[in-house]
Design a protein around this motif. Sequence first.
Motif, mmCIF file in Angstrom:
data_model
loop_
_atom_site.group_PDB
_atom_site.id
_atom_site.type_symbol
_atom_site.label_atom_id
_atom_site.label_comp_id
_atom_site.label_asym_id
_atom_site.label_seq_id
_atom_site.Cartn_x
_atom_site.Cartn_y
_atom_site.Cartn_z
ATOM 1 N N THR A 38 0.837 -1.196 0.000
ATOM 2 C CA THR A 38 0.000 0.000 0.000
ATOM 3 C C THR A 38 0.881 1.260 0.000
ATOM 4 N N GLU A 58 1.494 0.626 -3.679
ATOM 5 C CA GLU A 58 0.197 1.316 -3.722
ATOM 6 C C GLU A 58 -0.852 0.531 -4.488
ATOM 7 N N MET A 59 -0.919 -0.775 -4.202
ATOM 8 C CA MET A 59 -1.949 -1.597 -4.830
ATOM 9 C C MET A 59 -3.349 -1.239 -4.346
ATOM 10 N N ASP A 60 -3.439 -0.509 -3.238
ATOM 11 C CA ASP A 60 -4.748 -0.040 -2.770
ATOM 12 C C ASP A 60 -5.349 0.979 -3.730
ATOM 13 N N LYS A 61 -4.505 1.539 -4.593
ATOM 14 C CA LYS A 61 -4.973 2.500 -5.583
ATOM 15 C C LYS A 61 -5.130 1.877 -6.971
ATOM 16 N N ASN A 62 -4.334 0.853 -7.251
ATOM 17 C CA ASN A 62 -4.379 0.221 -8.574
ATOM 18 C C ASN A 62 -3.900 -1.219 -8.449
ATOM 19 N N PHE A 63 -4.819 -2.179 -8.551
ATOM 20 C CA PHE A 63 -4.489 -3.590 -8.350
ATOM 21 C C PHE A 63 -3.413 -4.062 -9.321
ATOM 22 N N PHE A 64 -3.419 -3.544 -10.530
ATOM 23 C CA PHE A 64 -2.505 -4.037 -11.551
ATOM 24 C C PHE A 64 -1.049 -3.637 -11.291
ATOM 25 N N LYS A 65 -0.828 -2.885 -10.212
ATOM 26 C CA LYS A 65 0.548 -2.562 -9.847
ATOM 27 C C LYS A 65 1.285 -3.772 -9.292
#
Length: 368
Positions: A38, A58-65
């Motif tokens: 995150t 920051e997968m909480d903002k964009n899963f594909f990260k």
Amino acid sequence: MKTVLHIITSLGSGGAEGVLYRLCAHSNNYKHIVINLTSKSFYNKKLEALNVNVYNIEMDKNFFKFIEIIKIIKREKPDTVQTWMYHADFLGGILAKLLGVNRVFWCVRNSNLKFGQSSFNTILVSKICSFLSYFIPNRIISCAHVAMDYHTSVGYKKNKFVVIPNGVEANTFYYDREMCRVKNEKKTPTIGMIARFDRQKDHGNLFQALKSISQRGYEFKVRLVGRGINNKNQELSKLILESGLVVDTDVFLVDETQSIRQQIDKIDIHVLSSAYGEGFPNTISETMACGVPNVVTNVGDSAHIVGDYGIVVPHSDSQSLATAIIEYIDIRKEKRDWEILQKKCEERIRLNFSTITMVDKFETVWAE
């Protein structure tokens, strides 16, 4: 030097994050790298001060990260991947195995998951992990015996578990005889609870107990410390109002802080009123290491931590909680008995839950 890549769901002020930080600070045999799934949070600056390379995905903002995790593993080529908590166990474990990392270790901490108390997403991921536990991790590290027992009861592979209790940072949490002496001279004791505002911590139970104590004629102050503990918290404000106590007169609220030791030095009796979900609550061992006696509910490994030098009561039982706190208020009046108890609390933590012991156990497991 071998490299351990840690993958963790956040770097907030929680217990798992604290253990990861202490591993990085005291491990001399491994290089440590951290992937935070995150955004930047509580432990980022602390880890960076240790020159630990931290990636905030920051997968909480964009899963594909999650693609960034693949790139990092390929670039860093770690010898070992240690994941922390369900989502990191699931995602990090699978990616590490697919990318050829042979040494993958999970960490689980919860002592139970229930619908209505834990999120559906977390429960679902944990169920998937119970199946994957037979194939993905070399070992599953738990901070508490009760957490191990719970996970094996819901399908996790039993013979992969090892229990490593959390270690206390001795340079921060230690017995200060002079500080204890000054506190003991105060007529009015301060009852404290260091815990984020969360249903799991059951602040409602605490305030019901405090109301009962007040009604029995006892004088005391209250110090609450943790994320969400502030005047903007309407639910907390309602609990305080219903207890008959007054903010900034009887009850002092301290939001999330990096100065936990300074707060412990203002507390005479520490309470953890949790209703469920605890594994190894760090606040118990940290306060005891500073010579602060604890009253705890029988959740997680709380009873194991306090041993013979704390009071354990059933969860969600405010009258039992009130009676236990009163017992300590009364003992505190007998200064010699109280001083002996304070020192016994410190000794129990120093002898059983040191950071050095914890680090040695992690490194032993990683080297198996």
